[in-house]
Design a protein around this motif. Structure first.
Motif, PDB file in Angstrom:
ATOM      1  N   LEU A 123       0.725  -1.079  -0.107  1.00  0.00           N
ATOM      2  CA  LEU A 123      -0.093   0.164  -0.078  1.00  0.00           C
ATOM      3  C   LEU A 123       0.769   1.302   0.028  1.00  0.00           C
ATOM      4  O   LEU A 123       0.426   2.248   0.051  1.00  0.00           O
ATOM      5  N   GLN A 124       2.132   1.150   0.178  1.00  0.00           N
ATOM      6  CA  GLN A 124       2.948   2.264   0.165  1.00  0.00           C
ATOM      7  C   GLN A 124       2.687   3.211   1.078  1.00  0.00           C
ATOM      8  O   GLN A 124       2.500   4.385   1.253  1.00  0.00           O
ATOM      9  N   LEU A 125       2.650   2.450   2.285  1.00  0.00           N
ATOM     10  CA  LEU A 125       2.406   3.207   3.629  1.00  0.00           C
ATOM     11  C   LEU A 125       3.657   2.946   4.514  1.00  0.00           C
ATOM     12  O   LEU A 125       4.270   1.810   4.693  1.00  0.00           O
ATOM     13  N   PRO A 126       4.083   4.034   5.504  1.00  0.00           N
ATOM     14  CA  PRO A 126       5.229   3.851   6.410  1.00  0.00           C
ATOM     15  C   PRO A 126       4.876   2.896   7.459  1.00  0.00           C
ATOM     16  O   PRO A 126       3.525   2.981   7.697  1.00  0.00           O
ATOM     17  N   GLN A 127       5.723   2.130   8.182  1.00  0.00           N
ATOM     18  CA  GLN A 127       5.316   1.353   9.159  1.00  0.00           C
ATOM     19  C   GLN A 127       6.441   1.653  10.221  1.00  0.00           C
ATOM     20  O   GLN A 127       7.523   1.800   9.841  1.00  0.00           O
ATOM     21  N   GLN A 128       6.039   1.366  11.678  1.00  0.00           N
ATOM     22  CA  GLN A 128       7.161   1.343  12.664  1.00  0.00           C
ATOM     23  C   GLN A 128       6.874   0.130  13.588  1.00  0.00           C
ATOM     24  O   GLN A 128       5.728   0.305  14.326  1.00  0.00           O
ATOM     25  N   ALA A 129       7.696  -0.894  13.376  1.00  0.00           N
ATOM     26  CA  ALA A 129       7.625  -1.895  14.116  1.00  0.00           C
ATOM     27  C   ALA A 129       7.832  -1.959  15.636  1.00  0.00           C
ATOM     28  O   ALA A 129       7.436  -2.835  16.424  1.00  0.00           O
ATOM     29  N   HIS A 130       8.635  -1.004  16.047  1.00  0.00           N
ATOM     30  CA  HIS A 130       8.855  -0.893  17.658  1.00  0.00           C
ATOM     31  C   HIS A 130       8.550   0.301  18.116  1.00  0.00           C
ATOM     32  O   HIS A 130       9.016   0.384  19.555  1.00  0.00           O
ATOM     33  N   TRP A 131       7.644   1.068  17.680  1.00  0.00           N
ATOM     34  CA  TRP A 131       7.044   2.343  18.519  1.00  0.00           C
ATOM     35  C   TRP A 131       5.996   1.792  19.408  1.00  0.00           C
ATOM     36  O   TRP A 131       5.855   2.495  20.393  1.00  0.00           O
ATOM     37  N   LEU A 132       5.527   0.827  19.322  1.00  0.00           N
ATOM     38  CA  LEU A 132       4.598   0.274  20.177  1.00  0.00           C
ATOM     39  C   LEU A 132       5.357  -1.046  21.279  1.00  0.00           C
ATOM     40  O   LEU A 132       6.006  -2.028  20.550  1.00  0.00           O
ATOM     41  N   GLN A 133       5.169  -0.943  22.344  1.00  0.00           N
ATOM     42  CA  GLN A 133       5.850  -2.103  23.157  1.00  0.00           C
ATOM     43  C   GLN A 133       5.001  -2.843  23.914  1.00  0.00           C
ATOM     44  O   GLN A 133       4.102  -2.134  24.652  1.00  0.00           O
ATOM     45  N   ARG A 134       5.150  -4.165  24.398  1.00  0.00           N
ATOM     46  CA  ARG A 134       4.349  -4.593  25.145  1.00  0.00           C
ATOM     47  C   ARG A 134       5.330  -5.187  26.398  1.00  0.00           C
ATOM     48  O   ARG A 134       6.188  -5.810  26.295  1.00  0.00           O
ATOM     49  N   VAL A 135       5.033  -4.304  27.410  1.00  0.00           N
ATOM     50  CA  VAL A 135       5.903  -4.321  28.663  1.00  0.00           C
ATOM     51  C   VAL A 135       5.731  -5.303  29.720  1.00  0.00           C
ATOM     52  O   VAL A 135       6.426  -5.761  30.575  1.00  0.00           O
ATOM     53  N   ILE A 136       4.027  -5.900  29.668  1.00  0.00           N
ATOM     54  CA  ILE A 136       3.949  -6.839  30.503  1.00  0.00           C
ATOM     55  C   ILE A 136       3.421  -8.148  29.830  1.00  0.00           C
ATOM     56  O   ILE A 136       2.556  -7.947  28.996  1.00  0.00           O
ATOM     57  N   ASP A 137       3.594  -9.286  30.191  1.00  0.00           N
ATOM     58  CA  ASP A 137       3.428 -10.395  29.332  1.00  0.00           C
ATOM     59  C   ASP A 137       2.019 -10.961  30.253  1.00  0.00           C
ATOM     60  O   ASP A 137       2.352 -11.765  31.007  1.00  0.00           O
ATOM     61  N   ARG A 142      -8.953  -6.242  32.076  1.00  0.00           N
ATOM     62  CA  ARG A 142      -8.199  -6.224  33.370  1.00  0.00           C
ATOM     63  C   ARG A 142      -6.561  -6.581  33.072  1.00  0.00           C
ATOM     64  O   ARG A 142      -5.791  -6.137  33.704  1.00  0.00           O
ATOM     65  N   ASN A 143      -6.451  -7.756  32.190  1.00  0.00           N
ATOM     66  CA  ASN A 143      -5.106  -8.339  31.818  1.00  0.00           C
ATOM     67  C   ASN A 143      -4.249  -7.149  31.170  1.00  0.00           C
ATOM     68  O   ASN A 143      -3.044  -7.084  31.310  1.00  0.00           O
ATOM     69  N   LEU A 144      -4.929  -6.229  30.339  1.00  0.00           N
ATOM     70  CA  LEU A 144      -4.377  -5.489  29.542  1.00  0.00           C
ATOM     71  C   LEU A 144      -3.907  -3.914  30.210  1.00  0.00           C
ATOM     72  O   LEU A 144      -3.108  -2.970  29.644  1.00  0.00           O
ATOM     73  N   ARG A 145      -4.309  -3.899  31.448  1.00  0.00           N
ATOM     74  CA  ARG A 145      -4.070  -2.477  32.190  1.00  0.00           C
ATOM     75  C   ARG A 145      -2.459  -2.503  32.222  1.00  0.00           C
ATOM     76  O   ARG A 145      -1.740  -3.315  32.856  1.00  0.00           O
ATOM     77  N   LYS A 146      -2.030  -1.586  31.733  1.00  0.00           N
ATOM     78  CA  LYS A 146      -0.322  -0.974  31.838  1.00  0.00           C
ATOM     79  C   LYS A 146       0.440  -2.054  31.002  1.00  0.00           C
ATOM     80  O   LYS A 146       1.539  -2.291  31.307  1.00  0.00           O
ATOM     81  N   ALA A 147      -0.182  -2.847  30.043  1.00  0.00           N
ATOM     82  CA  ALA A 147       0.522  -3.866  29.535  1.00  0.00           C
ATOM     83  C   ALA A 147       1.397  -3.211  28.249  1.00  0.00           C
ATOM     84  O   ALA A 147       2.304  -3.780  27.657  1.00  0.00           O
ATOM     85  N   PHE A 148       0.983  -2.031  27.692  1.00  0.00           N
ATOM     86  CA  PHE A 148       1.565  -1.331  26.888  1.00  0.00           C
ATOM     87  C   PHE A 148       2.164  -0.146  26.975  1.00  0.00           C
ATOM     88  O   PHE A 148       1.812   0.584  28.089  1.00  0.00           O
ATOM     89  N   ALA A 149       3.370   0.228  26.281  1.00  0.00           N
ATOM     90  CA  ALA A 149       4.137   1.706  26.392  1.00  0.00           C
ATOM     91  C   ALA A 149       4.591   1.945  25.119  1.00  0.00           C
ATOM     92  O   ALA A 149       4.446   1.395  24.103  1.00  0.00           O
ATOM     93  N   LEU A 150       4.887   3.316  25.012  1.00  0.00           N
ATOM     94  CA  LEU A 150       5.315   3.805  23.674  1.00  0.00           C
ATOM     95  C   LEU A 150       6.791   3.845  23.962  1.00  0.00           C
ATOM     96  O   LEU A 150       7.529   4.181  24.929  1.00  0.00           O
TER      97      LEU A 150
END
Length: 244
Positions: A156-170, A184-192
């Motif tokens: 689609l010729q669109l830029p992507q960023q594979a590492h700008w979103l992080q999962r900090v809690i497994d 409830r599982n996903l509270r604070k699971a992600f970070a930038l």
């Protein structure tokens, strides 16, 4: 442990003039790895919620949950219901590393999105794959959302960023959990990621399946707080409401 496939050395030759359908093993009548008959029999979404894409009896409706509370994302764009054979293809791609099946699904999703753009869906500024926790990615050997985002970016010729979103809690696996437990599982699971910037951007999250929307909601809320102007969700399949 499986290795992430090299995008420059794909495991399936997509330049063959005569493709073999990956579903029925017959020669295809087009330049894709699926014949027209098999493609027509895929579980195309049909009627669905105009916001979260939940399957509904007819077109142009908004589901009760989205009417009650507008999600943080603006729109889910998805071609199929999570039903046979798409559910089997996704499972084999995701859990058995059958990358040609994932590549086929990504190509068909790309065509679906291009048609949606032609019909007026705003093109995003950036594609963002939904991240996996490091431990789970090491066990699986790859992140299926990363691969989908990479293929969509090229097509689609669109830029992507594979590492700008992080999962900090497994968090525990989400598949068998209800919506409240998923949230409830996903509270604070992600970070930038440090240095990432989203101010004023229209971004699209890339994932394989949308079930309750808890992951998409959590990430969209995080991106909106970071200044994103709009968050959409592109995925392969949408699960119907339990019991439907």
């Amino acid at each position: 442990m499986r290795c992430q496939p090299n995008s420059k050395h794909q495991v399936y030759n997509w330049l063959k003039s005569k493709q073999i359908c990956l579903l029925c093993d017959e020669h295809t009548d087009n330049d894709q790895a699926i014949c027209s008959c098999c493609e027509a029999e895929l579980p195309w979404l049909g009627g669905h919620c105009q916001v979260c894409a939940l399957p509904l009896p007819s077109q142009g409706l908004v589901c009760g949950a989205c009417l009650k509370k507008q999600p943080s994302f603006s729109k889910v764009e998805v071609p199929w219901r999570y039903a046979f054979p798409v559910d089997s293809l996704i499972t084999r791609f995701k859990h058995q590393a059958k990358w040609p099946l994932g590549r086929l699904l990504g190509e068909l999703l790309s065509h679906h999105l291009q048609h949606a753009f032609d019909e007026g869906l705003p093109r995003p500024d950036l594609l963002l794959p939904v991240p996996l926790a490091d431990k789970r990615q090491r066990q699986r050997g790859f992140n299926q959302s990363d691969l989908l985002a990479e293929w969509l970016s090229a097509s689609l010729q669109l830029p992507q960023q594979a590492h700008w979103l992080q999962r900090v809690i497994d968090t525990p696996a989400q598949q068998q959990l209800d919506a409240a437990t998923r949230k409830r599982n996903l509270r604070k699971a992600f970070a930038l990621a440090p240095g990432s910037t989203f101010s004023g951007l229209h971004v699209a999250l890339i994932d394989d399946v949308l079930t309750t929307g808890a992951t998409a909601e959590s990430l969209a809320r995080l991106l909106k707080k970071a200044g994103a102007a709009r968050v959409d969700v592109y995925c392969l399949a949408r699960t119907p409401k339990p019991g439907d």
